[in-house]
Write an enzyme that holds these catalytic residues in place. Structure first.
Site, PDB file in Angstrom:
ATOM      1  N   HIS A  80      26.068  -1.810  34.836  1.00 23.90           N
ATOM      2  CA  HIS A  80      26.101  -2.327  33.273  1.00 23.90           C
ATOM      3  C   HIS A  80      27.032  -3.448  33.178  1.00 23.90           C
ATOM      4  CE1 HIS A  80      23.859   1.115  31.097  1.00 23.90           C
ATOM      5  NE2 HIS A  80      23.659   1.495  32.399  1.00 23.90           N
TER       6      HIS A  80
ATOM      7  N   HIS B 199      19.083   5.908  40.935  1.00 21.90           N
ATOM      8  CA  HIS B 199      18.904   7.031  40.182  1.00 21.90           C
ATOM      9  C   HIS B 199      18.957   8.553  40.775  1.00 21.90           C
ATOM     10  CE1 HIS B 199      17.190   5.071  36.365  1.00 21.90           C
ATOM     11  NE2 HIS B 199      18.745   4.969  36.666  1.00 21.90           N
TER      12      HIS B 199
ATOM     13  N   THR C 126      18.293  17.182  42.998  1.00 22.37           N
ATOM     14  CA  THR C 126      19.242  17.250  44.221  1.00 22.37           C
ATOM     15  C   THR C 126      20.293  15.879  43.907  1.00 22.37           C
ATOM     16  OG1 THR C 126      18.191  15.888  45.673  1.00 22.37           O
ATOM     17  CG2 THR C 126      18.103  18.004  46.039  1.00 22.37           C
TER      18      THR C 126
ATOM     19  N   LEU D  95      22.910  14.599  46.388  1.00 26.97           N
ATOM     20  CA  LEU D  95      22.534  13.768  47.532  1.00 26.97           C
ATOM     21  C   LEU D  95      21.785  12.623  47.483  1.00 26.97           C
ATOM     22  CD1 LEU D  95      20.848  17.048  49.334  1.00 26.97           C
ATOM     23  CD2 LEU D  95      23.171  16.123  49.338  1.00 26.97           C
TER      24      LEU D  95
END
Length: 364
Positions: free
Chosen positions: A74, A205, A225, A228
């Protein structure tokens, strides 16, 4: 073939870097504990240790780590050569403006919710002699290093801090169309971030969550997850959406496949866009690609608006992340029939199904 060539290049570069490091004279840092290839990197060891102990809970892949990585994007993407060509200020890219002018920029719609991580980081910035621009990108790299399976991300010092806030409208929104997102990223990067590299950027993401898309829920992960760095995100965005994790009907949100998991409209559409669908699918069960491609694009994202010749590479200070965990799978309760395959060129990989009761995802 292009991917294999790039992986070969990355591997060769890493090997040469290691060989050169072994031959390079190292500088003893003032702390009496560490050495570095450049004295300018010595200050980062204390920053790293402070972040790990006091922001990232002893080096964990926590919500603070996720948000620190989000903040790097951002801040850096807020640059527009197109605006500059019109005689307007186009933002400074990775210049720290989102924290320096946080009272302005964190009120921009796509930045809503980032005020929390900015406020958490400000005491660290105040007690270390590091530019705000350098700190934001370094904190993101350190946060990501705590996530098993992540790549080691680049770290530089020497960025110039912002002297004015970036203009509004430069950070993509989850309700934007693929064309809008592709055009925005291409503008910010002077054409480098094309639709394919946009997919590479979205690898982040895999450890991300939404706090403000659904006003009734916070910490909603994008895959099952979130602790991870794996390829489940690329699997689960291609599963048929059947529910909303909260109120539903929110701008920028579409149905997700699992209770507790949120799906952004932008992820959904880019995963199914004919320009990117096959690239998206290529990440499924391809951990080396999920590491190498993000490592590649983060390097360039993190220096947008800066002159790399003015910077010192201090990537050696970033810890090597823990190795990947688990295997790519279909969540329990799903089958291959739930896949909405958008790539017409290659079959979707056959994946094992996680055993047990149907998967639900806890907030982070």
């Amino acid at each position: 073939m292009a991917f294999k060539n790039l992986l070969t290049f990355v591997s060769l570069a890493a090997a040469l870097t290691g060989a050169n490091a072994a031959l390079t004279r190292r500088v003893a840092c003032p702390d009496g504990k560490n050495t570095a290839t450049n004295a300018a990197c010595c200050q980062l060891f204390a920053v790293r240790d402070d972040l790990q102990e006091n922001l990232f809970h002893g080096g964990q892949c926590t919500a603070e780590a996720h948000e620190s990585l989000r903040l790097t994007f951002h801040d850096a993407i807020a640059i527009s050569p197109a605006l500059e060509a019109q005689g307007k200020f186009g933002g400074g890219g990775a210049d720290g403006s989102i924290a320096i002018f946080s009272d302005i920029e964190t009120n921009f719609h796509p930045n809503i919710g980032l005020d929390e991580i900015v406020q958490l980081q400000k005491p660290f910035i105040a007690r270390h002699n590091l530019s705000v621009a350098d700190f934001i990108q370094f904190a993101g790299a350190i946060g990501a290093s705590n996530c098993p399976g992540a790549p080691q991300l680049a770290a530089f010092v020497g960025r110039k801090d912002a002297t004015q806030p970036a203009p509004d409208g430069l950070v993509p929104e989850p309700f934007h169309t693929p064309d809008q997102i592709f055009d925005r990223l291409a503008d910010a990067s002077q054409g480098e971030f094309d639709p394919i590299l946009t997919v590479w950027l979205l690898t982040a993401h895999t450890v991300a969550a939404a706090n403000d898309v659904d006003p009734t829920k916070s910490g909603l992960p994008f895959d099952s997850t979130p602790g991870l760095w794996d390829t489940q995100f690329f699997v689960e965005t291609q599963l048929r959406g059947i529910l909303f994790p909260g109120s539903g009907g929110n701008q920028g949100e579409v149905e997700s496949p699992l209770p507790g998991e949120i799906r952004l409209q932008s992820d959904h559409t880019i995963a199914r866009d004919p320009r990117t669908a096959c690239e998206w699918q290529s990440f499924v069960d391809n951990q080396p690609k999920a590491q190498a491609m993000f490592q590649f694009v983060f390097h360039d994202l993190s220096i947008l608006g800066q002159n790399i010749d003015d910077l010192v590479d201090c990537t050696e200070v970033v810890p090597i992340p823990p190795p990947p965990q688990g295997i790519t799978h279909l969540p329990a309760g799903k089958t291959m029939n739930d896949i909405e395959q958008a790539c017409a060129d290659t079959p979707f990989p056959t994946l094992p199904i996680d055993p047990g009761p149907a998967t639900s995802v806890a907030p982070v």
